[in-house]
Design an enzyme around this catalytic site. Structure first.
Site, PDB file in Angstrom:
ATOM      1  N   ASP A  64     -18.801 -11.249 -32.790  1.00 10.20           N
ATOM      2  CA  ASP A  64     -19.008  -9.824 -33.402  1.00 10.20           C
ATOM      3  C   ASP A  64     -19.571  -8.907 -31.999  1.00 10.20           C
ATOM      4  O   ASP A  64     -19.563  -9.485 -30.898  1.00 10.20           O
ATOM      5  CB  ASP A  64     -20.202  -9.849 -34.303  1.00 10.20           C
ATOM      6  CG  ASP A  64     -21.320 -10.648 -33.973  1.00 10.20           C
ATOM      7  OD1 ASP A  64     -21.662 -11.040 -32.739  1.00 10.20           O
ATOM      8  OD2 ASP A  64     -22.076 -10.894 -35.056  1.00 10.20           O
ATOM      9  N   ASN A 131     -32.210 -12.842 -43.157  1.00 10.76           N
ATOM     10  CA  ASN A 131     -31.364 -12.064 -44.324  1.00 10.76           C
ATOM     11  C   ASN A 131     -30.315 -13.466 -44.537  1.00 10.76           C
ATOM     12  O   ASN A 131     -29.669 -13.066 -45.612  1.00 10.76           O
ATOM     13  CB  ASN A 131     -31.112 -10.925 -44.291  1.00 10.76           C
ATOM     14  CG  ASN A 131     -29.991 -10.550 -43.554  1.00 10.76           C
ATOM     15  OD1 ASN A 131     -29.391 -11.355 -42.793  1.00 10.76           O
ATOM     16  ND2 ASN A 131     -29.716  -9.319 -43.510  1.00 10.76           N
ATOM     17  N   HIS A 133     -27.491 -13.641 -42.935  1.00 11.67           N
ATOM     18  CA  HIS A 133     -26.311 -13.132 -42.482  1.00 11.67           C
ATOM     19  C   HIS A 133     -25.705 -14.335 -41.474  1.00 11.67           C
ATOM     20  O   HIS A 133     -26.464 -14.848 -40.931  1.00 11.67           O
ATOM     21  CB  HIS A 133     -26.305 -11.956 -41.790  1.00 11.67           C
ATOM     22  CG  HIS A 133     -26.892 -11.879 -40.556  1.00 11.67           C
ATOM     23  ND1 HIS A 133     -27.468 -10.441 -40.189  1.00 11.67           N
ATOM     24  CD2 HIS A 133     -27.225 -12.591 -39.542  1.00 11.67           C
ATOM     25  CE1 HIS A 133     -27.903 -10.691 -39.071  1.00 11.67           C
ATOM     26  NE2 HIS A 133     -27.927 -12.002 -38.263  1.00 11.67           N
ATOM     27  N   GLU A 138     -23.332  -9.435 -43.566  1.00 11.88           N
ATOM     28  CA  GLU A 138     -24.693  -9.050 -44.438  1.00 11.88           C
ATOM     29  C   GLU A 138     -24.564  -9.509 -45.736  1.00 11.88           C
ATOM     30  O   GLU A 138     -23.441  -9.724 -46.213  1.00 11.88           O
ATOM     31  CB  GLU A 138     -25.104  -7.443 -44.108  1.00 11.88           C
ATOM     32  CG  GLU A 138     -25.236  -7.087 -42.715  1.00 11.88           C
ATOM     33  CD  GLU A 138     -26.439  -7.571 -42.066  1.00 11.88           C
ATOM     34  OE1 GLU A 138     -27.126  -8.756 -42.234  1.00 11.88           O
ATOM     35  OE2 GLU A 138     -26.976  -7.013 -41.228  1.00 11.88           O
TER      36      GLU A 138
HETATM   37  P1  PGA Z   1     -31.230 -14.736 -33.185  1.00 15.57           P
HETATM   38  O1  PGA Z   1     -29.809 -13.976 -34.141  1.00 15.57           O
HETATM   39  O2  PGA Z   1     -30.445 -15.977 -32.600  1.00 15.57           O
HETATM   40  O3  PGA Z   1     -31.353 -13.789 -32.153  1.00 15.57           O
HETATM   41  O4  PGA Z   1     -32.381 -15.128 -34.040  1.00 15.57           O
HETATM   42  C1  PGA Z   1     -29.400 -14.804 -34.890  1.00 15.57           C
HETATM   43  C2  PGA Z   1     -28.781 -14.039 -35.921  1.00 15.57           C
HETATM   44  O5  PGA Z   1     -29.020 -12.781 -36.302  1.00 15.57           O
HETATM   45  O6  PGA Z   1     -27.703 -14.449 -36.276  1.00 15.57           O
END
Ligand code: PGA
Length: 249
Positions: A64, A131, A133, A138
């Site tokens: 992404d 959350n 995702h 999301e």
């Molecule tokens: P993080 O993010 O590795 O910074 O915890 C993971 C994500 O949001 O997919």
């Protein structure tokens, strides 16, 4: 099918995940790795930088990119990947969605799906959001979606604001591989560390696939390895740990 690999801490997660990725790289002459940004994969990329595996035959596709940020923007995911990995090792080709496409985000998504079609992913690395995702899919995201433009939730904007001076600077949209694109990978490797991820890991293990919890889509995939540390696994009970654990050392 989900397999759980338990690690003691974040460092061990990186080591175990690196080993799985290195094995994949060494398994054939032409490999496509799906890569992720965020704090979770940083330790893995550090191991790539120090161990310097052969990567001339490896193509990478990232999950992404923030919509509205040029690849040269210091907070863009393209910039993150260049700094952490691509500037240090000679990859065959590296792809990240274009967050500043001259026509539109939708056009960038369409072009990215064509790239993914040409480069089927052998092993996809994933983080997981608090959350639930995966990439920027999301809660509520369709399990049938290919690459698409999506709005970021408040939870994600809050979590990612740590990378920006103020919360207002966090982009509110992104171009993301969809759940259907992610599930096309032959193998998936999800990493999660820390208490903040414990609830998402518990839900991933306990819930049947549901679009309200995006990571549960992984239960529809035949080969998913989840490497977690004790804190991220802290809400799982003994029975669940035993049922899903492949190894623990
Ligand atoms: P993080 O993010 O590795 O910074 O915890 C993971 C994500 O949001 O997919």
């Amino acid at each position: 099918m989900l397999k759980l690999v338990l690690a003691n801490d974040e460092k061990e997660i990186s080591q175990k995940a690196y080993e799985i990725m290195e094995q994949e790289i060494n398994s054939k002459d032409d490999v496509t790795l799906g890569l992720a940004t965020g704090s979770s994969p940083e330790g893995i990329y550090e191991l790539f930088r120090t161990k310097k595996p052969k990567t001339n035959h490896v193509t990478t596709v990232n999950l992404d990119e923030y919509l509205g940020l040029e690849g040269t923007h210091p907070k863009s995911y393209r910039h993150f990947m260049n700094e952490k990995l691509f500037n240090h090792l000679p990859f065959k080709e590296t792809f990240v969605p274009d967050g500043a496409h001259p026509i539109s985000g939708e056009e960038a998504a369409k072009e990215y799906d064509a790239i993914l079609n040409d480069h089927p992913v052998d092993l996809q690395l994933l983080g997981i959001g608090e959350n639930g995702h995966i990439a920027f899919n999301e809660p509520g995201a369709s399990f049938d979606a290919g690459t698409n433009v999506t709005d970021l939730t408040e939870s994600t904007i809050n979590a990612n604001s740590r990378y920006f001076k103020t919360k207002d600077e966090v982009p509110t949209q992104a171009v993301t591989m969809g759940i259907a694109s992610i599930l096309k990978a032959k193998k998936i490797l999800l990493i999660a560390s820390g208490e903040k991820k414990a609830k998402a890991i518990k839900e991933l293990i306990e819930l049947a696939p549901t679009e309200t919890m995006p990571a549960t889509a992984l239960k529809n995939h035949p080969d998913v390895t989840i490497v977690v540390d004790k804190k991220a696994a802290s809400l799982l009970n003994e029975k669940q740990l035993k049922q899903y654990s492949k190894m623990s050392s």
